[in-house]
Design an enzyme around this catalytic site. Structure first.
Site, PDB file in Angstrom:
ATOM      1  N   GLU A 122     -28.783 112.630  11.146  1.00  0.00           N
ATOM      2  CA  GLU A 122     -29.775 111.562  11.035  1.00  0.00           C
ATOM      3  C   GLU A 122     -29.251 110.382  10.201  1.00  0.00           C
ATOM      4  OE1 GLU A 122     -33.878 114.134  11.577  1.00  0.00           O
ATOM      5  OE2 GLU A 122     -33.372 113.433   9.567  1.00  0.00           O
ATOM      6  N   GLU A 267     -33.786 119.262  16.513  1.00  0.00           N
ATOM      7  CA  GLU A 267     -34.671 119.914  15.541  1.00  0.00           C
ATOM      8  C   GLU A 267     -36.108 119.747  15.985  1.00  0.00           C
ATOM      9  OE1 GLU A 267     -34.045 118.454  11.552  1.00  0.00           O
ATOM     10  OE2 GLU A 267     -31.863 118.505  11.735  1.00  0.00           O
TER      11      GLU A 267
END
Length: 485
Positions: A122, A267
Site C-alpha cells: 500500500e 486483503e
C-alpha cells in the site's frame, strides 16, 4: 463409443477442469508476523494445510518462513517492505541480489512455490503523504528486470498491493470510477508494466474501514446478506460494498485502456476486537458471507468468474502499529496461539477452522493487581501506562472484548499482558509492589486473560546461539589448557 458418448466424455472433462480451476483458485490468507511471540513457521504451515488454504501472502521474505513453505505446494506471494523500495529503486544490483536471495534460492533449493513478488505494501496510502510515490515504480521495474535475468519471470509475477483509496468515483457509482487525480500517472505507470508482463493488479478492500471512519455508513451494506438497499448503477444493482468497490476499480482500469488486467484481492477481512464494530459476530458474518459470495465463482457484475482473494488475516499480531486504530492487532481468524476465534467454513474442509497443533504455552499463571492494593495508590497510573506502552491493551477500549472490566480488572489486564509478553519473568510482575502472581484464571465473560506461547527462536537466532556455544566451548578448552601449563 458413439458420438454422444464422446460428447459426454468431453463435457465431463470440461466440468472436471472447471471444478479443478475453481478449486485451485481457492482462498488465500495473509500471514503477518508482527507479534511479540510468533508461532513457529512449521506450525503455521501445518495449520494452513490442515485448513486447505492454498495460497499465502507474506509481507517480507523471511528465510525461515519461506523454508517452512518448501514442498508444501502452497502458492506464495513474497513481499518487499516499503522501507526497502528506495534501495531497490536506486540499484539494479540490489534488485538482482534480492531476487537471488529471496526468490531463486527458495525456488531452486527449497521447492517453495513462489508465484508473486509484492513490491511494497500500500505504498500510495494517503497517510504516507507521497513518501513512496517516486520509488515504487522504479523498484517494480528493477525487480521485474531481475526476475527476467534470473530466468523465472514466466513463473513469478510482480505486483503492487494497493489500498482502495487509489481510486474513487466521480458520481458515487462504480461506473464513475477512475484513479485519484493526484496519483493517476503513478498508478498508470504501474498498470502498464503489469499489463506488459502478464501480471495482476492487487487491491485491498475493507468495508470495515468505511464503517470505522464514517458513522453514517450503512452497516448492512458492508455485509453479503442482501439486507441493504441496493445501489443502482445504470440498471446494475449492487447489494454490497465489496462488489461496488471492486467494480469501481474495474471501471477505472477500463477507462484507462486496461479492461482485461487480472485483479487479485490482496486483503479482505474483518477484525474481532479494538472497536465497537470489531467483534466476533460481525467478523464471522462478514468472512463467511464473503466465502459464500465467491464460492460459486460468479464474480461481480463487471467481472464475472472466480475471484482470487486473500483473507486478512491468518493470525492476530499484537505488535502491529495501532496508529490506524486499536483493531489493527485483531484481524486474525485465529488467535495468536492458533486457536480459531469462531466457526468459519472456508469450503476446503468438512468442518470449520482446524486449530494449530504442537503449540507450547507458558505456565498456567497470571499477573494481577493485588487484592489488598489501593486504587488510589499514586503508582497505579504510571505502572499501567508503562504496561500498556510496552504491551497490548487494545482489548480494553470502549466496545471491545474487555471494555466492561472494573478498575481492578483493567489494571490486572494491563499487568498480565506485560507479564506474558515478558515470558512470565518474576521481574515482570512487580509494578512497585502492586502486582502478584495467581494460578486462578481471571478471565471473565468475553475478556480473555491470555497465557502466552513459548518464545520461538528462528534459524538466525538458533545459529547465533550455536556459534555462541561453540565460542564458549573453545574458550573453556583454552582456559583449561592454559591453567594446566
Amino acid at each position: 463409443m458413439g458420438s454422444l458418448s464422446k460428447a459426454s466424455v468431453v463435457l465431463l472433462s470440461l466440468v472436471s477442469l472447471i471444478s479443478l480451476a475453481l478449486l485451485a483458485n481457492g482462498i488465500g490468507a495473509n500471514w503477518g508476523t508482527q507479534c511479540s511471540h510468533r508461532l513457529p513457521p512449521e506450525v503455521v504451515v501445518r495449520m494452513l494445510r490442515a485448513n486447505g488454504i492454498q495460497k499465502v501472502k507474506l509481507f517480507d521474505a523471511e528465510y525461515d518462513t519461506l523454508k517452512a513453505l518448501g514442498k508444501s505446494g502452497i502458492e506464495v506471494m513474497v513481499g518487499i517492505p516499503n522501507d526497502m523500495l528506495s534501495t531497490i529503486a536506486g540499484s539494479m544490483k540490489a534488485a538482482d541480489r534480492w531476487v537471488s536471495q529471496n526468490v531463486s534460492t527458495h525456488l531452486n533449493n527449497n521447492n517453495v512455490n513462489i508465484r508473486y513478488v509484492a513490491v511494497g505494501n500500500e505504498p500510495f496510502l494517503a497517510t504516507y503523504n507521497g513518501t513512496f510515490l517516486k520509488t515504487t515504480f522504479p523498484a517494480l521495474q528493477n525487480i521485474q528486470a531481475a526476475l527476467i535475468k534470473a530466468g523465472v519471470a514466466n513463473q513469478v509475477k510482480v505486483t503492487v498491493p494497493l489500498n482502495a483509496d487509489v481510486y474513487g468515483s466521480s458520481n458515487s457509482l462504480p461506473s464513475g470510477g477512475d484513479f485519484r487525480a493526484d496519483i493517476h500517472d503513478y498508478v498508470i505507470q504501474i498498470v502498464k508494466l503489469l499489463s506488459e508482463n502478464g501480471a495482476p493488479f492487487t487491491i485491498n478492500i475493507y468495508p470495515f474501514i468505511s464503517l470505522y471512519i464514517d458513522s453514517n455508513f450503512p452497516v448492512e451494506y458492508a455485509f453479503f446478506d442482501g439486507n441493504s438497499s441496493p445501489l443502482n448503477d445504470g440498471g446494475t444493482s449492487y447489494y454490497n460494498m465489496f462488489d461496488a468497490n471492486h467494480d469501481t476499480l474495474v471501471w477505472a482500469l477500463q477507462k484507462n485502456g486496461f479492461a482485461n488486467l487480472p485483479i487479485i484481492v490482496g486483503e479482505i477481512g474483518w477484525p474481532t476486537d479494538g472497536d465497537r464494530n470489531a467483534n466476533i459476530d460481525y467478523a464471522r458474518r462478514f468472512n463467511q458471507g464473503f466465502m459464500t459470495h465467491i464460492a460459486g465463482g460468479k464474480g461481480t457484475p463487471m467481472r464475472p468468474g472466480p475471484i482470487d482473494a486473500y483473507l486478512f488475516s491468518l493470525i492476530d499480531e499484537d505488535a502491529k502499529s495501532i496508529q490506524p486504530g486499536a483493531f489493527e492487532r485483531h484481524w486474525g481468524v485465529f488467535y495468536f496461539d492458533g486457536t480459531p476465534k469462531y466457526n468459519l467454513n472456508l469450503g476446503t474442509t468438512n468442518s470449520g477452522l482446524v486449530p494449530a497443533t504442537g503449540v507450547q504455552k507458558l505456565e498456567q499463571k497470571w499477573c494481577i493487581f493485588k487484592p489488598n492494593a489501593k486504587l488510589d495508590d499514586p503508582q497505579v497510573a504510571p505502572t499501567v501506562s508503562y504496561a500498556c506502552a510496552l504491551g497490548d491493551c487494545t482489548s480494553l477500549g470502549y466496545g471491545s472484548s474487555c471494555g466492561n472490566l472494573d478498575a481492578q480488572g483493567n489494571i490486572s489486564y494491563a499487568y498480565n499482558n506485560y507479564y506474558q509478553i515478558n515470558n512470565q519473568h518474576d521481574s515482570a510482575c512487580k509494578f512497585s509492589g502492586l502486582a502478584t502472581v495467581t494460578r486462578s484464571d481471571p478471565s471473565t465473560g468475553t475478556c480473555r486473560f491470555n497465557i502466552q506461547i513459548q518464545p520461538y527462536y528462528g534459524g538466525a537466532a538458533k545459529r547465533l546461539i550455536s556459534i555462541q556455544k561453540g565460542l564458549c566451548l573453545i574458550l573453556c578448552v583454552f582456559i583449561v589448557l592454559w591453567t594446566n601449563q
